[in-house]
Scaffold this motif. Structure first.
Motif, PDB file in Angstrom:
ATOM      1  N   SER A   1       0.852  -1.182   0.000  1.00  0.00           N
ATOM      2  CA  SER A   1       0.000   0.000   0.000  1.00  0.00           C
ATOM      3  C   SER A   1       0.889   1.233   0.000  1.00  0.00           C
ATOM      4  CB  SER A   1      -0.914   0.015   1.240  1.00  0.00           C
ATOM      5  OG  SER A   1      -0.137   0.080   2.437  1.00  0.00           O
ATOM      6  N   GLY A   2       0.321   2.331  -0.409  1.00  0.00           N
ATOM      7  CA  GLY A   2       1.058   3.589  -0.411  1.00  0.00           C
ATOM      8  C   GLY A   2       0.084   4.743  -0.532  1.00  0.00           C
ATOM      9  N   PHE A   3       0.304   5.777   0.278  1.00  0.00           N
ATOM     10  CA  PHE A   3      -0.576   6.936   0.290  1.00  0.00           C
ATOM     11  C   PHE A   3       0.261   8.204   0.313  1.00  0.00           C
ATOM     12  CE2 PHE A   3      -2.399   3.454   2.777  1.00  0.00           C
ATOM     13  CZ  PHE A   3      -3.553   3.202   2.069  1.00  0.00           C
ATOM     14  N   VAL A   4      -0.049   9.134  -0.571  1.00  0.00           N
ATOM     15  CA  VAL A   4       0.600  10.439  -0.558  1.00  0.00           C
ATOM     16  C   VAL A   4      -0.395  11.411   0.044  1.00  0.00           C
ATOM     17  CG1 VAL A   4       1.757  12.221  -1.874  1.00  0.00           C
ATOM     18  CG2 VAL A   4       1.902   9.828  -2.621  1.00  0.00           C
ATOM     19  N   LEU A   5      -0.048  11.974   1.200  1.00  0.00           N
ATOM     20  CA  LEU A   5      -0.936  12.838   1.952  1.00  0.00           C
ATOM     21  C   LEU A   5      -0.413  14.270   1.938  1.00  0.00           C
ATOM     22  CD1 LEU A   5      -1.457  10.540   5.071  1.00  0.00           C
ATOM     23  CD2 LEU A   5      -2.767  10.575   2.938  1.00  0.00           C
ATOM     24  N   SER A   6      -1.319  15.210   1.793  1.00  0.00           N
ATOM     25  CA  SER A   6      -0.936  16.617   1.709  1.00  0.00           C
ATOM     26  C   SER A   6      -1.866  17.460   2.566  1.00  0.00           C
ATOM     27  CB  SER A   6      -1.003  17.090   0.253  1.00  0.00           C
ATOM     28  OG  SER A   6      -0.812  18.484   0.143  1.00  0.00           O
ATOM     29  N   ARG A   7      -1.308  18.451   3.249  1.00  0.00           N
ATOM     30  CA  ARG A   7      -2.151  19.347   4.031  1.00  0.00           C
ATOM     31  C   ARG A   7      -3.096  20.124   3.119  1.00  0.00           C
ATOM     32  NH1 ARG A   7      -2.440  17.772   9.261  1.00  0.00           N
ATOM     33  NH2 ARG A   7      -0.419  17.851  10.326  1.00  0.00           N
ATOM     34  N   SER A   8      -2.592  20.529   1.965  1.00  0.00           N
ATOM     35  CA  SER A   8      -3.410  21.276   1.012  1.00  0.00           C
ATOM     36  C   SER A   8      -3.909  20.355  -0.097  1.00  0.00           C
ATOM     37  CB  SER A   8      -2.588  22.412   0.394  1.00  0.00           C
ATOM     38  OG  SER A   8      -3.298  23.026  -0.672  1.00  0.00           O
ATOM     39  N   PRO A   9      -5.151  20.525  -0.557  1.00  0.00           N
ATOM     40  CA  PRO A   9      -5.627  19.730  -1.684  1.00  0.00           C
ATOM     41  C   PRO A   9      -5.020  20.173  -3.014  1.00  0.00           C
ATOM     42  CG  PRO A   9      -7.293  21.325  -1.063  1.00  0.00           C
ATOM     43  CD  PRO A   9      -6.200  21.424  -0.031  1.00  0.00           C
ATOM     44  N   GLU A  10      -4.426  21.384  -3.020  1.00  0.00           N
ATOM     45  CA  GLU A  10      -3.814  21.893  -4.244  1.00  0.00           C
ATOM     46  C   GLU A  10      -2.414  21.303  -4.410  1.00  0.00           C
ATOM     47  OE1 GLU A  10      -3.877  26.125  -4.176  1.00  0.00           O
ATOM     48  OE2 GLU A  10      -6.051  26.247  -3.921  1.00  0.00           O
ATOM     49  N   VAL A  11      -2.077  20.927  -5.653  1.00  0.00           N
ATOM     50  CA  VAL A  11      -0.778  20.302  -5.923  1.00  0.00           C
ATOM     51  C   VAL A  11      -0.144  20.982  -7.129  1.00  0.00           C
ATOM     52  CG1 VAL A  11       0.458  18.130  -6.248  1.00  0.00           C
ATOM     53  CG2 VAL A  11      -1.778  18.118  -5.131  1.00  0.00           C
ATOM     54  N   THR A  12       1.021  21.534  -6.958  1.00  0.00           N
ATOM     55  CA  THR A  12       1.735  22.203  -8.045  1.00  0.00           C
ATOM     56  C   THR A  12       2.545  21.191  -8.841  1.00  0.00           C
ATOM     57  OG1 THR A  12       3.706  22.601  -6.701  1.00  0.00           O
ATOM     58  CG2 THR A  12       1.950  24.270  -6.621  1.00  0.00           C
ATOM     59  N   PRO A  13       2.948  21.529 -10.067  1.00  0.00           N
ATOM     60  CA  PRO A  13       3.833  20.642 -10.822  1.00  0.00           C
ATOM     61  C   PRO A  13       5.128  20.345 -10.075  1.00  0.00           C
ATOM     62  CG  PRO A  13       2.887  22.296 -12.274  1.00  0.00           C
ATOM     63  CD  PRO A  13       2.504  22.684 -10.885  1.00  0.00           C
ATOM     64  N   GLN A  14       5.637  21.314  -9.348  1.00  0.00           N
ATOM     65  CA  GLN A  14       6.863  21.098  -8.578  1.00  0.00           C
ATOM     66  C   GLN A  14       6.639  20.061  -7.485  1.00  0.00           C
ATOM     67  OE1 GLN A  14       5.506  24.100  -9.273  1.00  0.00           O
ATOM     68  NE2 GLN A  14       7.007  24.852 -10.772  1.00  0.00           N
ATOM     69  N   ARG A  15       5.485  20.100  -6.853  1.00  0.00           N
ATOM     70  CA  ARG A  15       5.189  19.129  -5.805  1.00  0.00           C
ATOM     71  C   ARG A  15       5.043  17.725  -6.401  1.00  0.00           C
ATOM     72  NH1 ARG A  15       3.648  19.730  -0.750  1.00  0.00           N
ATOM     73  NH2 ARG A  15       5.535  21.011  -0.863  1.00  0.00           N
ATOM     74  N   TRP A  16       4.394  17.613  -7.561  1.00  0.00           N
ATOM     75  CA  TRP A  16       4.277  16.300  -8.200  1.00  0.00           C
ATOM     76  C   TRP A  16       5.662  15.730  -8.505  1.00  0.00           C
ATOM     77  CZ3 TRP A  16       0.243  13.824  -7.260  1.00  0.00           C
ATOM     78  CH2 TRP A  16      -1.060  14.336  -7.417  1.00  0.00           C
ATOM     79  N   ALA A  17       6.564  16.567  -8.968  1.00  0.00           N
ATOM     80  CA  ALA A  17       7.926  16.105  -9.264  1.00  0.00           C
ATOM     81  C   ALA A  17       8.614  15.632  -7.993  1.00  0.00           C
ATOM     82  CB  ALA A  17       8.728  17.223  -9.922  1.00  0.00           C
ATOM     83  N   GLU A  18       8.393  16.354  -6.905  1.00  0.00           N
ATOM     84  CA  GLU A  18       8.982  15.969  -5.620  1.00  0.00           C
ATOM     85  C   GLU A  18       8.408  14.639  -5.138  1.00  0.00           C
ATOM     86  OE1 GLU A  18       9.745  17.982  -1.209  1.00  0.00           O
ATOM     87  OE2 GLU A  18       8.276  18.856  -2.591  1.00  0.00           O
ATOM     88  N   VAL A  19       7.108  14.475  -5.291  1.00  0.00           N
ATOM     89  CA  VAL A  19       6.460  13.219  -4.879  1.00  0.00           C
ATOM     90  C   VAL A  19       7.015  12.046  -5.671  1.00  0.00           C
ATOM     91  CG1 VAL A  19       4.282  11.946  -4.877  1.00  0.00           C
ATOM     92  CG2 VAL A  19       4.340  14.317  -4.066  1.00  0.00           C
ATOM     93  N   ARG A  20       7.163  12.210  -6.977  1.00  0.00           N
ATOM     94  CA  ARG A  20       7.718  11.126  -7.798  1.00  0.00           C
ATOM     95  C   ARG A  20       9.125  10.766  -7.350  1.00  0.00           C
ATOM     96  NH1 ARG A  20       5.368  14.021 -12.018  1.00  0.00           N
ATOM     97  NH2 ARG A  20       7.394  14.876 -12.608  1.00  0.00           N
ATOM     98  N   SER A  21       9.929  11.772  -7.070  1.00  0.00           N
ATOM     99  CA  SER A  21      11.306  11.534  -6.652  1.00  0.00           C
ATOM    100  C   SER A  21      11.353  10.765  -5.333  1.00  0.00           C
ATOM    101  CB  SER A  21      12.042  12.865  -6.518  1.00  0.00           C
ATOM    102  OG  SER A  21      13.354  12.678  -6.026  1.00  0.00           O
ATOM    103  N   VAL A  22      10.535  11.177  -4.375  1.00  0.00           N
ATOM    104  CA  VAL A  22      10.517  10.512  -3.076  1.00  0.00           C
ATOM    105  C   VAL A  22      10.000   9.084  -3.210  1.00  0.00           C
ATOM    106  CG1 VAL A  22       9.375  10.491  -0.816  1.00  0.00           C
ATOM    107  CG2 VAL A  22      10.338  12.615  -1.715  1.00  0.00           C
ATOM    108  N   ALA A  23       8.918   8.886  -3.963  1.00  0.00           N
ATOM    109  CA  ALA A  23       8.365   7.551  -4.138  1.00  0.00           C
ATOM    110  C   ALA A  23       9.391   6.599  -4.749  1.00  0.00           C
ATOM    111  CB  ALA A  23       7.116   7.610  -5.008  1.00  0.00           C
ATOM    112  N   THR A  24      10.113   7.071  -5.736  1.00  0.00           N
ATOM    113  CA  THR A  24      11.142   6.245  -6.363  1.00  0.00           C
ATOM    114  C   THR A  24      12.241   5.909  -5.364  1.00  0.00           C
ATOM    115  OG1 THR A  24      10.707   7.226  -8.537  1.00  0.00           O
ATOM    116  CG2 THR A  24      12.837   6.141  -8.223  1.00  0.00           C
ATOM    117  N   ARG A  25      12.667   6.892  -4.599  1.00  0.00           N
ATOM    118  CA  ARG A  25      13.716   6.661  -3.604  1.00  0.00           C
ATOM    119  C   ARG A  25      13.278   5.660  -2.543  1.00  0.00           C
ATOM    120  NH1 ARG A  25      14.533   9.238   1.118  1.00  0.00           N
ATOM    121  NH2 ARG A  25      13.226  11.042   0.554  1.00  0.00           N
ATOM    122  N   LEU A  26      11.989   5.628  -2.247  1.00  0.00           N
ATOM    123  CA  LEU A  26      11.472   4.697  -1.246  1.00  0.00           C
ATOM    124  C   LEU A  26      11.230   3.295  -1.800  1.00  0.00           C
ATOM    125  CD1 LEU A  26       8.909   7.019   0.597  1.00  0.00           C
ATOM    126  CD2 LEU A  26      11.184   6.319   1.385  1.00  0.00           C
ATOM    127  N   GLY A  27      11.496   3.107  -3.093  1.00  0.00           N
ATOM    128  CA  GLY A  27      11.372   1.781  -3.678  1.00  0.00           C
ATOM    129  C   GLY A  27      10.041   1.479  -4.319  1.00  0.00           C
TER     130      GLY A  27
END
Length: 206
Positions: free
Chosen positions: A155-181
């Motif tokens: 399982s995996g969940f990406v949680l954010s305080r704000s419902p708004e997501v910028t392109p920069q945040r999506w890039a950061e999420v992808r990078s972290v998810a990949t690093r976590l395997g």
């Protein structure tokens, strides 16, 4: 948020727990998946800062979250030093509301970042005690977003305080998810106001 995925109308499973009978591990235990190290928690979770509402902006699809079309939110409130009240809500495909209330119990007092999440009446998830099935594997320095999974990454969940997501945040999420395997093509976006407008693989967002 957390996934962190609400109960289906018939089954009643929940956001922050792994589906049905997932492979889970106790803190420090070896992964049930041969050759793959278990998902590691952050060094220390500040539970007080983690409380409150989180928007689910992406998720590893599970049978129990198929009822939710958008606006998935997890709210955490402190019960005592070991237990947190978990309330998950979402908007269904028919436009109605869905929700469930459960408990998250800290099972790793060293980091506070590994918990056992349970929900009354849900098969295999109704015991307050058990191995970790909720691992906070990443959290931003300002606690603005977090990545939560289970030891075997089922399982995996990406949680954010704000419902708004910028392109920069999506890039950061992808990078972290990949690093976590995680395979980012197996994580899909969750529609939120000001965030994703549809459901698509995280690897294609940006």
């Amino acid at each position: 948020m957390i996934r962190f995925p609400l109960r289906r109308a018939a089954a009643g499973l929940a956001m922050l727990a792994a589906v049905a009978t997932p492979a889970v591990a106790s803190p420090g235990a070896a992964s049930a998946l041969p050759g793959i190290a278990p998902l590691q928690p952050i060094e220390r979770l500040d539970v007080a800062r983690y409380l409150g509402s989180w928007n689910q902006i992406a998720v590893v699809p599970q049978p129990f979250n198929l009822e939710c079309a958008r606006d998935t939110v997890a709210n955490y409130q402190l019960i005592d030093e070991r237990n947190v009240r978990v309330q998950n809500t979402c908007t269904t495909w028919s436009g109605g509301g869905n929700g469930i209330v459960g408990n998250a119990r800290v099972v790793d007092p060293v980091t506070n970042a590994q918990l056992h999440v349970s929900f009354p009446g849900v098969p295999f998830q109704n015991s307050l005690d058990g191995p970790a099935n909720y691992v906070v594997a990443y959290i931003a320095d300002d606690y603005s977003w977090a990545f939560v999974g289970d030891p075997d990454r089922l399982s995996g969940f990406v949680l954010s305080r704000s419902p708004e997501v910028t392109p920069q945040r999506w890039a950061e999420v992808r990078s972290v998810a990949t690093r976590l395997g995680y395979n980012t093509c197996l994580i899909v976006t969750s529609p939120t106001p000001g965030g994703a407008t549809d459901i698509r693989p995280l690897c294609s967002v940006g």
